[in-house]
Design a protein around this motif. Structure first.
Motif, mmCIF file in Angstrom:
data_model
loop_
_atom_site.group_PDB
_atom_site.id
_atom_site.type_symbol
_atom_site.label_atom_id
_atom_site.label_comp_id
_atom_site.label_asym_id
_atom_site.label_seq_id
_atom_site.Cartn_x
_atom_site.Cartn_y
_atom_site.Cartn_z
ATOM 1 N N LEU A 1 1.012 -1.203 -0.140
ATOM 2 C CA LEU A 1 -0.158 -0.128 0.051
ATOM 3 C C LEU A 1 0.993 1.216 -0.033
ATOM 4 C CD1 LEU A 1 -3.097 -0.370 2.561
ATOM 5 C CD2 LEU A 1 -3.073 -0.459 -0.167
ATOM 6 N N SER A 2 1.889 1.314 0.948
ATOM 7 C CA SER A 2 2.803 2.361 1.075
ATOM 8 C C SER A 2 3.550 2.547 -0.357
ATOM 9 C CB SER A 2 3.582 2.342 2.170
ATOM 10 O OG SER A 2 4.503 3.231 2.379
ATOM 11 N N TYR A 3 4.146 1.630 -0.745
ATOM 12 C CA TYR A 3 5.168 1.701 -1.885
ATOM 13 C C TYR A 3 4.546 1.918 -3.084
ATOM 14 C CZ TYR A 3 9.144 0.459 -5.037
ATOM 15 O OH TYR A 3 10.137 0.587 -5.953
ATOM 16 N N SER A 4 3.466 1.487 -3.367
ATOM 17 C CA SER A 4 2.629 1.486 -4.657
ATOM 18 C C SER A 4 2.116 2.846 -4.757
ATOM 19 C CB SER A 4 1.646 0.636 -4.659
ATOM 20 O OG SER A 4 0.511 0.642 -3.970
ATOM 21 N N GLY A 5 1.734 3.685 -3.495
ATOM 22 C CA GLY A 5 0.973 4.902 -3.698
ATOM 23 C C GLY A 5 -0.417 4.558 -3.417
ATOM 24 N N LEU A 6 -1.101 3.399 -3.558
ATOM 25 C CA LEU A 6 -2.426 2.944 -3.486
ATOM 26 C C LEU A 6 -2.880 3.435 -2.043
ATOM 27 C CD1 LEU A 6 -4.509 1.734 -5.038
ATOM 28 C CD2 LEU A 6 -4.070 -0.596 -3.752
ATOM 29 N N GLY A 7 -2.338 3.453 -0.853
ATOM 30 C CA GLY A 7 -2.675 4.045 0.450
ATOM 31 C C GLY A 7 -2.981 5.461 0.284
ATOM 32 N N ALA A 8 -1.887 6.183 -0.261
ATOM 33 C CA ALA A 8 -2.244 7.744 -0.511
ATOM 34 C C ALA A 8 -3.374 7.902 -1.548
ATOM 35 C CB ALA A 8 -0.804 8.178 -1.218
ATOM 36 N N TYR A 9 -3.618 7.091 -2.342
ATOM 37 C CA TYR A 9 -4.740 7.349 -3.278
ATOM 38 C C TYR A 9 -5.985 7.388 -2.420
ATOM 39 C CZ TYR A 9 -7.398 7.397 -7.539
ATOM 40 O OH TYR A 9 -8.506 7.363 -8.630
ATOM 41 N N ILE A 10 -6.180 6.242 -1.608
ATOM 42 C CA ILE A 10 -7.369 5.831 -1.004
ATOM 43 C C ILE A 10 -7.566 7.339 -0.064
ATOM 44 C CG2 ILE A 10 -8.379 4.534 1.045
ATOM 45 C CD1 ILE A 10 -6.714 2.185 -0.066
ATOM 46 N N THR A 11 -6.498 7.895 0.730
ATOM 47 C CA THR A 11 -6.638 8.879 1.393
ATOM 48 C C THR A 11 -7.009 10.119 0.602
ATOM 49 O OG1 THR A 11 -5.126 8.120 2.857
ATOM 50 C CG2 THR A 11 -5.482 10.550 3.229
ATOM 51 N N TYR A 12 -6.549 10.283 -0.394
ATOM 52 C CA TYR A 12 -7.057 11.307 -1.389
ATOM 53 C C TYR A 12 -8.190 11.060 -1.894
ATOM 54 C CZ TYR A 12 -6.893 13.601 -6.099
ATOM 55 O OH TYR A 12 -7.580 14.347 -7.337
ATOM 56 N N LEU A 13 -8.936 10.249 -2.292
ATOM 57 C CA LEU A 13 -10.314 9.825 -2.712
ATOM 58 C C LEU A 13 -11.125 10.367 -1.339
ATOM 59 C CD1 LEU A 13 -10.236 6.701 -4.685
ATOM 60 C CD2 LEU A 13 -10.165 9.016 -5.446
ATOM 61 N N GLY A 14 -10.868 10.017 -0.234
ATOM 62 C CA GLY A 14 -11.512 10.233 0.851
ATOM 63 C C GLY A 14 -11.629 11.799 1.322
ATOM 64 N N ALA A 15 -10.378 12.526 1.174
ATOM 65 C CA ALA A 15 -10.253 13.915 1.308
ATOM 66 C C ALA A 15 -11.295 14.545 0.264
ATOM 67 C CB ALA A 15 -8.878 14.312 1.200
ATOM 68 N N ASN A 16 -11.244 14.184 -1.037
ATOM 69 C CA ASN A 16 -12.068 14.843 -1.915
ATOM 70 C C ASN A 16 -13.491 14.591 -1.640
ATOM 71 O OD1 ASN A 16 -10.113 16.072 -3.526
ATOM 72 N ND2 ASN A 16 -9.805 14.411 -4.916
ATOM 73 N N ALA A 17 -13.846 13.436 -0.927
ATOM 74 C CA ALA A 17 -15.331 13.339 -0.859
ATOM 75 C C ALA A 17 -15.907 14.179 0.262
ATOM 76 C CB ALA A 17 -15.530 11.837 -0.215
ATOM 77 N N LEU A 18 -15.018 14.426 1.003
ATOM 78 C CA LEU A 18 -15.188 15.669 2.192
ATOM 79 C C LEU A 18 -15.330 17.083 1.797
ATOM 80 C CD1 LEU A 18 -15.664 16.181 5.340
ATOM 81 C CD2 LEU A 18 -13.173 16.368 5.509
ATOM 82 N N ILE A 19 -14.626 17.315 0.684
ATOM 83 C CA ILE A 19 -14.750 18.469 0.236
ATOM 84 C C ILE A 19 -16.035 18.660 -0.562
ATOM 85 C CG2 ILE A 19 -13.405 20.187 -1.473
ATOM 86 C CD1 ILE A 19 -10.944 19.141 -0.623
ATOM 87 N N ALA A 20 -16.480 17.634 -1.378
ATOM 88 C CA ALA A 20 -17.487 17.650 -2.168
ATOM 89 C C ALA A 20 -18.769 18.019 -1.626
ATOM 90 C CB ALA A 20 -17.420 16.205 -3.169
ATOM 91 N N LEU A 21 -18.799 17.691 -0.215
ATOM 92 C CA LEU A 21 -19.768 17.596 0.739
ATOM 93 C C LEU A 21 -20.603 19.120 0.930
ATOM 94 C CD1 LEU A 21 -19.071 15.140 3.595
ATOM 95 C CD2 LEU A 21 -20.557 14.932 1.659
ATOM 96 N N GLY A 22 -19.688 20.110 0.587
ATOM 97 C CA GLY A 22 -19.984 21.522 0.608
ATOM 98 C C GLY A 22 -20.473 22.056 1.997
ATOM 99 N N LEU A 23 -19.467 21.664 2.869
ATOM 100 C CA LEU A 23 -20.241 22.147 4.530
ATOM 101 C C LEU A 23 -19.214 23.319 4.958
ATOM 102 C CD1 LEU A 23 -20.263 18.616 5.867
ATOM 103 C CD2 LEU A 23 -22.127 19.846 5.136
ATOM 104 N N GLN A 24 -18.709 23.868 4.059
ATOM 105 C CA GLN A 24 -17.573 25.162 4.304
ATOM 106 C C GLN A 24 -18.583 26.293 5.384
ATOM 107 O OE1 GLN A 24 -18.232 23.918 1.411
ATOM 108 N NE2 GLN A 24 -16.424 23.725 0.230
ATOM 109 N N SER A 25 -19.534 26.412 5.177
ATOM 110 C CA SER A 25 -20.320 27.334 5.861
ATOM 111 C C SER A 25 -20.784 26.942 7.214
ATOM 112 C CB SER A 25 -21.445 28.044 5.051
ATOM 113 O OG SER A 25 -20.849 28.546 3.825
ATOM 114 N N TYR A 26 -20.598 25.610 7.387
ATOM 115 C CA TYR A 26 -20.994 24.986 8.601
ATOM 116 C C TYR A 26 -20.279 24.449 9.437
ATOM 117 C CZ TYR A 26 -25.488 25.887 5.769
ATOM 118 O OH TYR A 26 -26.329 26.320 5.066
ATOM 119 N N PRO A 27 -19.299 24.955 10.229
ATOM 120 C CA PRO A 27 -18.130 24.762 11.051
ATOM 121 C C PRO A 27 -18.265 23.433 11.771
ATOM 122 C CG PRO A 27 -18.921 26.761 11.935
ATOM 123 C CD PRO A 27 -19.919 26.761 10.770
ATOM 124 N N VAL A 28 -19.408 23.191 12.410
ATOM 125 C CA VAL A 28 -19.835 22.071 13.314
ATOM 126 C C VAL A 28 -20.011 20.858 12.364
ATOM 127 C CG1 VAL A 28 -21.269 21.033 14.814
ATOM 128 C CG2 VAL A 28 -20.773 23.205 15.137
#
Length: 516
Positions: A371-398
């Motif tokens: 996972l580490s050497y191939s970059g697959l672990g980083a890619y899984i994290t990247y996809l999760g981060a983008n999913a959070l951004i896509a939720l559009g919760l910027q105006s609601y801190p809680v």
């Protein structure tokens, strides 16, 4: 001793258990994961994606095709030493060494004798609170909680004639789900999270201050929060044990190995002599450890200006020494050990139970290495981060805070390792969340990460000790499946997550500083 009571399985947890029985053994899971990761990297090899590094400069990642010739060579070159025996700085060696000391203490008869004493003096209803609390505190000793406290908790309940899995579940919840809490400030976790949070923030112009605009100290920026969390989680863990996990497991069959000899709860004269000798040995061993901690293993500052603490870095060896010294003293005084060969036999007998762990760690650690050497672990994290951004919760801190916790928790189910996830998520979310809402200060984001990373540790096969804990539990229930262990720990995970999120939101909403 065997206890068997019929169990009519109903409700959600019973459903999880029935589904869980279909989950293969962890060894088989990691064989499939390893094969699947190799095939997946071949399919998406060459795919690139971009994250923000600690210096604010975009970092381009590329998935390595692990079936390409040069990477196949890497697999074979690193399968034994780097990816297995040397994984995590030699965690497998740590496991084996500590079990030698525990084996001496266990097979000397010390644990059974201590159990007789403890079982008569401590109210049963207080045991879950005690075990969860000690489990939380054990994080200061890194692996000691997993390798020492959890097996001891099982022995304690076995000595009381109760299902040992009740005690092991409570201890496991404290050790793993409460991993980020503690009463002691500036633990290794505090330092890893805090120092890197400062780097991530300052590299991109984010003020390293709390909500009141006060400068943060990296190692103690969460101390108030983790201090309160320690007591809250201990109470929650005890409540879950007494109301849910305990009553359910009391209806389950369990087996106690005959060598524990806990049927007779009268402490014999030989055991009394052994306990007195082990008490003296414990005092002398602790004095020796203290002497090492202020002498050869005392903290010092290296040439790079970093504070090094050798006694903490070697705490597992020191704990093993204490267990061995106390166990030998008890065994000799009680007549269990007549020669050093008896001590050797005790260590060998303990190693007989480690075969499964050797097989498990070979496939688990090699999968994590891929996972580490191939970059697959980083890619899984990247996809999760983008999913959070896509939720559009910027105006609601809680909601943004809760969303970050949940996404990190989901990522933790698939990608193990606190430090590696923080190094990937921290540079993205600390500046991003602060830009969209300045109330999302670095200490708040880091605290949210700690909550998410800890609460789901006990329900994921990606936690490096998951299979080892299963092996410990199978000592009392040989048929226990990994799915059943997840079902056992699920109430703790849900309760810890909900209460810990509520506590964090309370600190944030009422403007209570997380630390200093």
């Amino acid at each position: 001793m065997t206890n068997s009571v019929s169990d009519t399985q109903t409700g959600f947890i019973a459903f999880v258990e029935r589904v869980g029985r279909r989950i293969p053994d962890p060894v088989i899971i990691f064989i499939y994961f390893l094969a699947g990761a190799l095939v997946l990297t071949a399919l998406i090899g060459g795919l690139t994606f971009e994250t923000h590094g600690a210096g604010g400069v975009p970092v381009v990642h590329e998935i390595n095709n692990m079936l390409a010739r040069e990477n196949v060579i890497w697999l074979f070159d690193n399968a034994l030493l780097t990816n297995w025996l040397g994984f995590g700085g030699g965690v497998l060696g740590v496991i084996l060494i500590v079990m030698l000391g525990v084996g001496i203490a266990e097979h000397s008869g010390l644990f059974a004798a201590v159990l007789k004493k403890v079982s008569r003096g401590l109210p049963v209803k207080l045991l879950p609170l005690f075990l969860v609390f000690i489990g939380i505190m054990s994080s200061i000793a890194t692996d000691a909680g997993y390798l020492i406290l959890i097996p001891l908790a099982g022995l304690l309940y076995a000595g009381l004639g109760k299902n040992p899995l009740i005690g092991m579940a409570a201890a496991f919840a404290g050790v793993s789900a409460g991993f980020s809490a503690n009463l002691i400030p500036a633990t290794p976790i505090d330092v890893i999270i805090g120092v890197n949070a400062q780097v991530f923030a300052e590299a991109q112009g984010v003020p390293f201050v709390n909500a009141a605009g006060e400068a943060l100290t990296p190692a103690t920026m969460h101390y108030y929060f983790i201090l309160v969390s320690t007591f809250v989680l201990a109470a929650v863990g005890a409540w879950v044990t007494l109301k849910f996990v305990g009553p359910r497991l009391e209806q389950k069959a369990f087996t106690v190995p005959e060598e524990l000899k806990i049927s007779d709860f009268d402490v014999t004269p030989q055991e009394q002599r052994g306990l007195r000798a082990s008490g003296i040995a414990l005092l002398l061993a602790l004095l020796a450890v203290f002497g090492l901690a202020i002498g050869p293993l005392a903290p010092y500052t290296n040439d790079a200006g970093q504070q090094i603490t050798p006694y903490l870095n070697n705490v597992i060896l020191l704990i093993t020494f204490v267990f061995a010294a106390v166990g030998i003293a008890f065994g000799v005084a009680s007549g269990k050990f007549g020669s050093m060969m008896d001590v050797v036999k005790a260590m060998v007998k303990q190693m007989d139970t480690m075969g499964y762990i050797l097989v498990l760690t070979f496939f688990c650690y090699n999968f994590l290495g891929v996972l580490s050497y191939s970059g697959l672990g980083a890619y899984i994290t990247y996809l999760g981060a983008n999913a959070l951004i896509a939720l559009g919760l910027q105006s609601y801190p809680v909601l943004l805070l809760i969303g970050f916790v949940l996404v990190t928790a989901i990522i933790n189910l698939f990608v193990g390792g606190l430090t590696s996830k923080w190094m990937l998520l921290g540079p993205i979310f600390i500046p991003m969340l602060y830009v969209v809402n300045p109330a999302m200060t670095p200490d708040l984001v880091a605290a949210a990460f700690r909550v998410a990373d800890s609460a789901t540790n006990i329900i994921t096969p990606m936690m490096s000790y998951a299979g080892i804990i299963l092996a410990f539990m199978r000592k009392y229930n040989p048929e226990l499946s990994f799915g059943e262990m997840i079902a056992m720990m699920l109430p703790y995970s849900i309760a810890f997550m909900l209460v810990w999120i509520a506590l964090l939101v309370g600190f944030f909403s009422f403007g209570i500083p997380l630390g200093f």
